[in-house]
Structures are given as structure tokens and as C-alpha cells.
Design a protein around this motif. Structure first.
Motif, PDB file in Angstrom:
ATOM      1  N   PRO A  65       2.592  58.394 -24.634  1.00  0.00           N
ATOM      2  CA  PRO A  65       3.473  58.251 -23.308  1.00  0.00           C
ATOM      3  C   PRO A  65       3.832  59.441 -22.485  1.00  0.00           C
ATOM      4  O   PRO A  65       4.151  60.456 -23.172  1.00  0.00           O
ATOM      5  N   THR A  67       5.508  60.059 -18.678  1.00  0.00           N
ATOM      6  CA  THR A  67       5.949  59.753 -17.536  1.00  0.00           C
ATOM      7  C   THR A  67       5.638  60.627 -16.321  1.00  0.00           C
ATOM      8  O   THR A  67       5.754  61.898 -16.752  1.00  0.00           O
ATOM      9  N   PRO A  83       5.830  55.398 -15.505  1.00  0.00           N
ATOM     10  CA  PRO A  83       5.457  55.499 -16.871  1.00  0.00           C
ATOM     11  C   PRO A  83       4.114  55.011 -17.168  1.00  0.00           C
ATOM     12  O   PRO A  83       3.350  54.568 -16.167  1.00  0.00           O
TER      13      PRO A  83
END
Length: 207
Positions: A65, A67, A83
Motif C-alpha cells: 500500500p 498512497t 491510494p
């Protein structure tokens, strides 16, 4: 543009070597016998060749992950947080732009639209885009000739479903249909530098 011809017997198919020399390749070669046929009529996907996994099993194959901040605009700039897996419709911010920004979370090195068979295509405006590359977006570098043993580097190929419309159609619609991540193909064969679809015959629709 001058026209050139040779007064001799043709050596290439369709007399291409003595035909008009110009900018349009279709005047020189007739390739219908290559492109308008099913190359692999017996190649079909089988359900027992695939395994569906849950989110925890898929995580090691997917990008981390991360962003991203995307700044968009012309006169007035706006910064948006995007994101991983999110899609940003540019038309919501710039009225004359009909496009999308995707945060895939990895370094993209390969893009290919799936070849669909027109004779069985029930949704011609729906296209599928395969996207792949290196799993990491930062601090990850690979040489094109690098090789990896099976299982050493987990990775994925993303298949995005895109609804293609022209600009006039997009202007008439209040909201464009944004690309959707349909499927992730997980594999253990390392970073992907290039991808190609099996031509034509592999495409089929669920009946």
C-alpha cells in the motif's frame, strides 16, 4: 509523391515489390489471410487450471500500500491523495479531459489490450487491459536479463476492464464508467518486462 514501378517479374507476395511505393502499407500487402482467422481454435481456459485464493494468501504477490499525491489542474491546481487500486477521473477536475489516472502501486513495464474475436464479441466497447511490471514502486531495480528461480519473486498481472467511448459520447454522459480491476493473476516467476496475449483463439465468453 512520385510513383515508382519496376519492369520485372514480382518476387514478393501480391507483387508488392513492383507495386506503388507510398506511405500506405495496405496498398502493398493484403494481410487478411493472417489477421482475419482464428490462430488457436482449440485453446480454451479450463476452470481446473486455476486456483482462487483469499486476501491473506494474495498479499505477498501484490504491491505494498502506497498512497500517491497527484496534482492536477490547469489554472487552479488541486492535490489529491490516490491510494493503491484507486482511479481518478480527470473529467471531474478538468472539463476538457476524458481520461483516468490509476495508482497501481508498482512500476509498470508492460501493457497489452486483450485481442477479442469480433465474431463472438457481445460487448465491443468493453476491453481488457493487462498491466504488469515490478512489484515495488521505489528502490527496486532489475536488469532486463535478470533471471529468478521459481518462487523467489512473487508478482502479479492485473486485468482491468475498460469501457471505451469516444469524446462525443463521453460529453453526453454525466459520468464516465471508470476502469475496474477485474482480476489479478498471481505467479512466482519474477518481475515482468514484457507481456503478450495468445492471439485470438483464447478469447471466449461465458455462455
Amino acid at each position: 509523391m512520385p510513383i515508382a514501378k519496376r519492369e520485372t517479374e514480382p518476387l514478393l507476395p501480391n507483387a508488392a515489390d513492383i507495386d506503388v511505393i507510398g506511405p500506405f502499407a495496405e496498398k502493398l500487402f493484403d494481410l487478411d489471410h493472417i489477421y482475419n482467422r482464428n490462430e488457436y481454435p482449440t485453446v480454451h481456459a479450463r476452470a481446473d487450471e486455476w486456483l482462487t485464493v483469499n486476501e491473506s494468501e494474495a498479499t505477498p504477490y501484490l504491491p505494498d500500500p502506497n498512497t500517491r499525491k497527484v496534482t492536477i489542474g490547469i489554472k487552479e491546481l488541486e492535490t489529491v491523495d490516490l491510494p493503491v487500486g484507486a482511479v481518478l477521473n480527470l473529467n471531474n477536475h478538468i472539463s476538457t479531459k476524458y481520461a483516468f489516472i490509476l495508482n497501481l502501486g508498482f512500476s509498470v513495464f508492460a501493457l497489452e489490450f486483450a485481442p477479442k474475436r469480433p465474431e463472438i464479441d457481445s460487448a465491443r466497447h468493453t476491453q481488457y487491459l493487462a498491466i504488469a511490471g515490478f512489484r515495488g514502486a521505489e528502490n527496486e531495480h532489475h536488469y532486463y536479463t535478470d533471471s529468478y528461480t521459481h518462487g523467489e519473486y512473487k508478482n502479479s498481472i492485473m486485468l482491468w476492464r475498460c469501457e471505451l467511448v469516444n469524446t462525443e459520447q463521453a460529453q453526453q454522459q454525466q459520468q464516465q464508467q471508470q476502469p475496474v480491476l477485474d482480476l489479478c493473476l498471481l505467479h512466482d516467476f519474477g518481475p515482468i518486462k514484457e507481456i503478450k496475449w495468445c492471439p485470438y483463439g483464447a478469447y471466449e465468453e461465458v455462455s
